[in-house]
Scaffold this motif. Structure first.
Motif, PDB file in Angstrom:
ATOM      1  N   PHE A  27      43.406  37.721  47.547  1.00 37.92           N
ATOM      2  CA  PHE A  27      43.978  37.147  46.325  1.00 37.92           C
ATOM      3  C   PHE A  27      42.959  37.095  45.199  1.00 37.92           C
ATOM      4  O   PHE A  27      43.314  37.270  44.031  1.00 37.92           O
ATOM      5  N   THR A  28      41.701  36.850  45.543  1.00 37.96           N
ATOM      6  CA  THR A  28      40.657  36.862  44.518  1.00 37.96           C
ATOM      7  C   THR A  28      40.573  38.248  43.885  1.00 37.96           C
ATOM      8  O   THR A  28      40.524  38.383  42.650  1.00 37.96           O
ATOM      9  N   GLU A  29      40.599  39.264  44.714  1.00 32.22           N
ATOM     10  CA  GLU A  29      40.538  40.639  44.214  1.00 32.22           C
ATOM     11  C   GLU A  29      41.765  40.970  43.354  1.00 32.22           C
ATOM     12  O   GLU A  29      41.646  41.547  42.273  1.00 32.22           O
ATOM     13  N   GLN A  30      42.953  40.575  43.820  1.00 34.45           N
ATOM     14  CA  GLN A  30      44.180  40.881  43.077  1.00 34.45           C
ATOM     15  C   GLN A  30      44.226  40.134  41.742  1.00 34.45           C
ATOM     16  O   GLN A  30      44.614  40.708  40.717  1.00 34.45           O
ATOM     17  N   LEU A  31      43.834  38.866  41.739  1.00 38.19           N
ATOM     18  CA  LEU A  31      43.859  38.097  40.487  1.00 38.19           C
ATOM     19  C   LEU A  31      42.837  38.642  39.488  1.00 38.19           C
ATOM     20  O   LEU A  31      43.107  38.691  38.283  1.00 38.19           O
ATOM     21  N   ASN A  32      41.696  39.076  39.979  1.00 39.03           N
ATOM     22  CA  ASN A  32      40.710  39.680  39.079  1.00 39.03           C
ATOM     23  C   ASN A  32      41.225  41.002  38.510  1.00 39.03           C
ATOM     24  O   ASN A  32      40.963  41.318  37.353  1.00 39.03           O
ATOM     25  N   ILE A  34      44.345  41.641  37.872  1.00 40.05           N
ATOM     26  CA  ILE A  34      45.338  41.256  36.858  1.00 40.05           C
ATOM     27  C   ILE A  34      44.630  40.839  35.573  1.00 40.05           C
ATOM     28  O   ILE A  34      45.031  41.243  34.469  1.00 40.05           O
ATOM     29  N   LEU A  35      43.582  40.042  35.701  1.00 39.36           N
ATOM     30  CA  LEU A  35      42.834  39.611  34.510  1.00 39.36           C
ATOM     31  C   LEU A  35      42.189  40.801  33.797  1.00 39.36           C
ATOM     32  O   LEU A  35      42.184  40.865  32.571  1.00 39.36           O
ATOM     33  N   LYS A  36      41.685  41.740  34.570  1.00 34.75           N
ATOM     34  CA  LYS A  36      41.061  42.930  33.986  1.00 34.75           C
ATOM     35  C   LYS A  36      42.101  43.722  33.197  1.00 34.75           C
ATOM     36  O   LYS A  36      41.833  44.207  32.091  1.00 34.75           O
ATOM     37  N   TYR A  37      43.309  43.822  33.743  1.00 35.03           N
ATOM     38  CA  TYR A  37      44.368  44.556  33.047  1.00 35.03           C
ATOM     39  C   TYR A  37      44.788  43.805  31.780  1.00 35.03           C
ATOM     40  O   TYR A  37      45.040  44.419  30.745  1.00 35.03           O
ATOM     41  N   ALA A  38      44.859  42.464  31.858  1.00 37.84           N
ATOM     42  CA  ALA A  38      45.216  41.675  30.679  1.00 37.84           C
ATOM     43  C   ALA A  38      44.165  41.846  29.582  1.00 37.84           C
ATOM     44  O   ALA A  38      44.511  41.943  28.398  1.00 37.84           O
ATOM     45  N   GLU A  39      42.896  41.917  29.959  1.00 40.12           N
ATOM     46  CA  GLU A  39      41.839  42.150  28.972  1.00 40.12           C
ATOM     47  C   GLU A  39      42.010  43.517  28.333  1.00 40.12           C
ATOM     48  O   GLU A  39      41.786  43.682  27.133  1.00 40.12           O
ATOM     49  N   LYS A  40      42.431  44.482  29.117  1.00 34.13           N
ATOM     50  CA  LYS A  40      42.673  45.829  28.585  1.00 34.13           C
ATOM     51  C   LYS A  40      43.810  45.786  27.559  1.00 34.13           C
ATOM     52  O   LYS A  40      43.739  46.433  26.510  1.00 34.13           O
ATOM     53  N   LEU A  41      44.864  45.014  27.859  1.00 31.90           N
ATOM     54  CA  LEU A  41      45.984  44.884  26.923  1.00 31.90           C
ATOM     55  C   LEU A  41      45.546  44.190  25.640  1.00 31.90           C
ATOM     56  O   LEU A  41      46.036  44.512  24.551  1.00 31.90           O
ATOM     57  N   ASN A  42      44.622  43.244  25.749  1.00 28.48           N
ATOM     58  CA  ASN A  42      44.143  42.540  24.559  1.00 28.48           C
ATOM     59  C   ASN A  42      43.390  43.464  23.615  1.00 28.48           C
ATOM     60  O   ASN A  42      43.262  43.172  22.430  1.00 28.48           O
ATOM     61  N   SER A  43      42.878  44.571  24.122  1.00 31.12           N
ATOM     62  CA  SER A  43      42.122  45.484  23.267  1.00 31.12           C
ATOM     63  C   SER A  43      43.040  46.372  22.428  1.00 31.12           C
ATOM     64  O   SER A  43      42.566  47.080  21.542  1.00 31.12           O
ATOM     65  N   LEU A  44      44.349  46.360  22.703  1.00 29.82           N
ATOM     66  CA  LEU A  44      45.290  47.193  21.941  1.00 29.82           C
ATOM     67  C   LEU A  44      45.519  46.615  20.551  1.00 29.82           C
ATOM     68  O   LEU A  44      45.534  45.407  20.359  1.00 29.82           O
ATOM     69  N   ASP A  45      45.725  47.521  19.595  1.00 28.71           N
ATOM     70  CA  ASP A  45      46.017  47.094  18.232  1.00 28.71           C
ATOM     71  C   ASP A  45      47.523  46.844  18.117  1.00 28.71           C
ATOM     72  O   ASP A  45      48.324  47.783  18.134  1.00 28.71           O
ATOM     73  N   THR A  46      47.919  45.600  18.019  1.00 27.29           N
ATOM     74  CA  THR A  46      49.337  45.248  17.929  1.00 27.29           C
ATOM     75  C   THR A  46      49.662  44.582  16.599  1.00 27.29           C
ATOM     76  O   THR A  46      50.686  43.906  16.471  1.00 27.29           O
ATOM     77  N   GLU A  47      48.817  44.828  15.618  1.00 23.42           N
ATOM     78  CA  GLU A  47      48.990  44.153  14.333  1.00 23.42           C
ATOM     79  C   GLU A  47      50.338  44.459  13.680  1.00 23.42           C
ATOM     80  O   GLU A  47      50.972  43.604  13.097  1.00 23.42           O
ATOM     81  N   ASN A  48      50.831  45.691  13.782  1.00 24.32           N
ATOM     82  CA  ASN A  48      52.091  46.065  13.127  1.00 24.32           C
ATOM     83  C   ASN A  48      53.282  46.057  14.081  1.00 24.32           C
ATOM     84  O   ASN A  48      54.345  46.586  13.754  1.00 24.32           O
TER      85      ASN A  48
END
Length: 95
Positions: A27-32, A34-48
């Motif tokens: 579960f530690t590996e899986q949750l990490n 998920i967090l890594k993928y969420a950080e990747k999504l945060n790097s996307l430009d979604t301003e428009n």
């Protein structure tokens, strides 16, 4: 930000779950991941990009809630396998 085994143990404790050492690692590996993928999504430009609750233009198709008269009891009892005193008679489930 990353999840540690102590975090997983804390959440498992709150949820009153008993996890094996193997499950804690998993579960530690899986949750990490998920967090890594969420950080990747945060790097996307979604301003428009406009906020939306659904990606497809789907709306619920519902009818208006209108009350109707009930069927007469005699007509309902025509489909009942057995009746007694104007009620549907069923086999007892409790003794």
């Amino acid at each position: 930000m990353s999840i540690t085994i102590k975090d997983v143990e804390h959440v498992a404790n709150l949820a009153r779950l008993e996890l094996s050492d193997e499950e804690k690692d998993k579960f530690t590996e899986q949750l990490n991941a998920i967090l890594k993928y969420a950080e990747k999504l945060n790097s996307l430009d979604t301003e428009n990009v406009e906020p939306t609750s659904h990606v497809l233009p789907i709306t619920n198709v519902t009818r208006e809630d209108i009350t109707h008269d009930s069927l007469p009891i005699e007509k309902v009892l025509l489909n009942a396998p057995d009746e007694e005193d104007g009620q549907i008679k069923v086999p007892a489930v409790l003794e």
